[in-house]
Design a protein around this motif. Structure first.
Motif: not given
Lengths: 196, 254, 279
Positions: B167, B171, B175, B177, B183, B186-188, B190-191
């Motif tokens: 994260r 950031q 990144m 949000v 978002r 961002a989810l992609r 992060l995961t």
């Protein structure tokens, strides 16, 4: 490798399930940053369903909730059947070839949400009287107060709060599976059904 | 001490009891829910919470009980006492009404959940996960099961740290949000790294497990098994039998 | 004599060729260092030596132990024959043990050994790797160097005839490196140890036999001089510190890389020889 015992899962699937459970539990924290109105607590379950099949997916869901029951809240354990359904349905949909394209993954997300509603509603109603102490209770309360029956209030709430979550989860897993290096996914035979 | 653990070491009888015996007691508690009238469930909850204080784990158990039970109890009493349409409802204001029947139903549900919650918390606070897993191995459960329970517990802190690092890194790279599609992206972002790392871990670990002869045999030896006695084993059988009997009677008499 | 034999091994991940016509033998009690830069195929070769690969993947050539391919060995047999430690020690923890002692006992427990023997092996490995003080600690909270010693202890508790270590020193601070290196030097001679390394100095401090792996092929094999001062090794890994110091000090400018001294004693000998010659 010669094996001297019969096993439900190969060891590689066992260690996959273990990290997938952790991804489920940690997924929540990722969402703290992104602040989407979703749970993000079943990425690991759906991922295992796609990589290793419905049985492994179901076990991932079951154990995620049992472990959450142990460390966070026993209430999670009561909803273990819901988590099982998510993994099993994800695995079956993948097996049927419904994880090849992004729109198929999105449809799979809707199917998962519908299937889990069937299991979640009776648990929510008979064990918890329709509410669980979460934000979704307000929706249940609202729907009841405008004349919906308890059953339909709960069913609408469960499906409504889950459908976006499961579609996004399925899309993320679809994107992940396409981007993961072949070196890491080579051992998971069930993935063949999701190759475009 | 791991971040998630509410286990508190101690030397009480409950601490020393074999984890399987405690699980059997929890089973009996669950079976009791079928027959216990609601005042009994609340009295039982009170009894267990008081017992926790006697075992010097009262603070942690009560705090966790309140955190978990309060939102549910509030919701269930408001919902069934004031909102759900029942034959005995007396209108109060707007969509609210008062129902004695509803309140009683809320007391029934609240009592059940409270009792199970208090019992589970007593179990968790007095049982180290390692002891539970050893007792599963001793009971000849498949070694794969205890691995699947142990491994996530051991990895949670490590993965939480990693998720935080990913994260921070994303950031730092700017990144955003703000919008909905931001978002999702961002989810992609992060995961993907988290899952890639996790799969690399899983692959290496399955090699390690095979190399160390994990599941080479259907059973494994246990270096320091949790204490168990013939008396406790008999007690366990009795608890399980009583649970089955209770549920059977409850269903039959219904 | 017991040995792991690799013959004519060629292997690719997808279309990326990782190993090419590798042939090698690890004899009982060997002290072998396999050197190579990043991407030279070290980890893949380590996995083949320990039987983690081919894992059903397509490959050419064979890897056998005592004449039998690893695929014919049962899990229990293989565990007692070979153990592999890796570069990231946290990934080599079993993920099943809540304490250091449990982690070490994990393998022997899986073998269903008598309790007394499990206890004895565990305590011996704890002592060997100087982990007694940490026996009740959570393995996941140890430092990298402590974790690396734990991984080696867990391997030793299985009393393997071959111990394969894939860059065990790479991610450690200097003090932890020293610790692990002295642990390796103290291991009994009946165990073969294969050390995969990028650092010529670490290899020199430990091994008696050397192999240079370059882009998946064996570029050199033999004594320290044959391998560490080989042109390809100097190009990819640099000179070990003694010959490098000689170069930097302008000593032995007339000598080729392959003739430089490898140890202080050799350097002294050469200086003395040169002085005698002048006299």
């Amino acid at each position: 490798m010669a094996s001297s015992t019969t096993r439900l899962f190969e060891t590689r699937v066992l260690s996959l399930i273990a990290v997938a459970i952790v991804i489920n539990i940690v997924g929540n924290q990722i969402n703290d940053l992104v602040r989407l109105p979703i749970f993000l607590d079943s990425i690991g379950t759906v991922l295992v369903g796609v990589l290793a099949g419905p049985l492994a997916g179901g076990v991932t869901g079951l154990l995620t909730n049992l472990i959450l029951g142990l460390i966070v809240s026993p209430v999670a354990a009561a909803f273990a059947p819901v988590a099982i359904v998510i993994g099993v349905v994800a695995g079956l949909m993948a097996r049927a070839g419904w994880f090849r394209t992004w729109w198929q993954a999105a449809v799979t997300g809707v199917v998962i949400a519908a299937a889990l509603t069937l299991v979640a509603v009776p648990i929510r109603i008979y064990m918890f009287g329709g509410v669980t102490g979460s934000g979704a209770d307000f929706i249940v309360g609202y729907l009841s107060s405008v004349g919906q029956t308890l059953f339909s209030s709960v069913a609408l709430t469960v499906f409504g709060t889950n459908v976006a979550d499961k579609v996004i989860t399925a899309l993320i897993v679809w994107a992940l599976v396409r981007q993961l290096p072949q070196r890491l996914t080579a051992g998971y035979g069930h993935l063949q059904y999701s190759r475009a | 001490m791991r971040s998630w653990s509410i286990h508190r070491p101690g030397s009480s009888a409950l601490h020393r009891a074999n984890p399987l015996t405690k699980l059997a007691a929890l089973l009996l508690l669950a079976a009791l829910l079928f027959v216990l009238p609601w005042p009994g469930a609340w009295a039982g909850t009170l009894l267990l919470l008081t017992a926790a204080f006697g075992l010097h784990i009262g603070g942690v158990v009560l705090r966790r009980y309140l955190v978990l039970a309060t939102p549910f109890l509030i919701a269930v009493f408001i919902f069934h006492g004031l909102i759900v349409d029942r034959p005995d409802r007396m209108p109060l204001a707007a969509f609210l009404s008062y129902s004695q029947e509803g309140l009683t139903y809320a007391a029934v549900l609240g009592g059940r959940i409270s009792l199970m919650l208090a019992g589970s918390l007593l179990f968790v606070a007095t049982t180290h996960p390692a002891a539970l897993l050893r007792s599963l191995d001793v009971a000849r459960m498949p070694p794969g099961l205890s691995f699947l329970l142990a491994s996530p517990l051991l990895l949670i802190d490590e993965f939480t740290k990693r998720a935080g690092a990913i994260r921070d890194a994303q950031q730092a790279r700017g990144m955003r949000v703000n919008t909905f599609s931001d978002r999702l992206r961002a989810l992609r972002l992060l995961t993907l790294p988290l899952v890639t790392l996790a799969l690399a871990d899983a692959q290496e670990r399955s090699g390690v497990l095979n190399a160390r002869a994990f599941r080479a045999f259907p059973r494994r030896a246990v270096l320091s098994p949790p204490p168990d006695t013939a008396l406790e084993r008999r007690l366990r059988h009795a608890l399980v039998a009583a649970s089955v009997l209770l549920v059977g009677c409850a269903l039959w008499l219904r | 004599m017991a040995a792991i034999a690799v013959s004519d091994l060629t292997f690719a991940f997808g279309d990326k060729r990782v190993l090419e016509n590798v042939s090698l033998e690890v004899r009982a009690g060997a002290r072998l260092a396999i050197l190579g830069g990043n991407g030279s195929g070290k980890t893949t070769l380590a996995h083949f030596l320990a039987g983690w690969l081919p894992d059903g993947r397509p490959h050419q050539g064979t890897v056998t132990c005592d004449g039998r391919p690893w695929a014919e060995w049962s899990l229990a047999e293989r565990a007692c024959a070979v153990q592999l430690g890796g570069q990231v020690p946290v990934r080599h923890l079993s993920g099943r043990a809540f304490t250091v002692r449990e982690e070490i006992a994990f393998g022997p427990e899986n073998l269903n050994l008598p309790l007394a023997e499990i206890r004895e092996r565990t305590e011996r490995a704890l002592a060997q790797c100087r982990l007694e003080q940490l026996a009740e600690r959570d393995p996941f909270t140890l430092s990298g160097g402590e974790q690396q010693r734990l991984v080696i202890a867990a391997a030793l508790a299985l009393e393997p005839r071959f111990l394969i270590l894939d860059e065990p020193l790479t991610n450690l601070d200097p003090e932890a490196r020293e610790h692990v290196l002295s642990l390796l030097l103290s291991l009994p001679r009946d165990r073969a140890v294969v050390l995969f390394e990028t650092s010529p100095d670490a290899a020199l401090a430990f091994a008696e036999e050397f192999v240079l792996l370059d882009s998946g092929r064996i570029a050199a094999h033999g004594s320290a001089r044959d391998v560490l001062l080989h042109g390809d090794a100097v190009r990819t890994l640099g000179l070990p510190s003694i010959p490098r110091a000689c170069r930097e000090l302008g000593l032995f400018g007339e000598l080729a890389d392959s003739e430089l001294p490898l140890s202080l004693d050799e350097a002294k000998g050469l200086i003395r020889g040169a002085a005698d010659a002048r006299r």
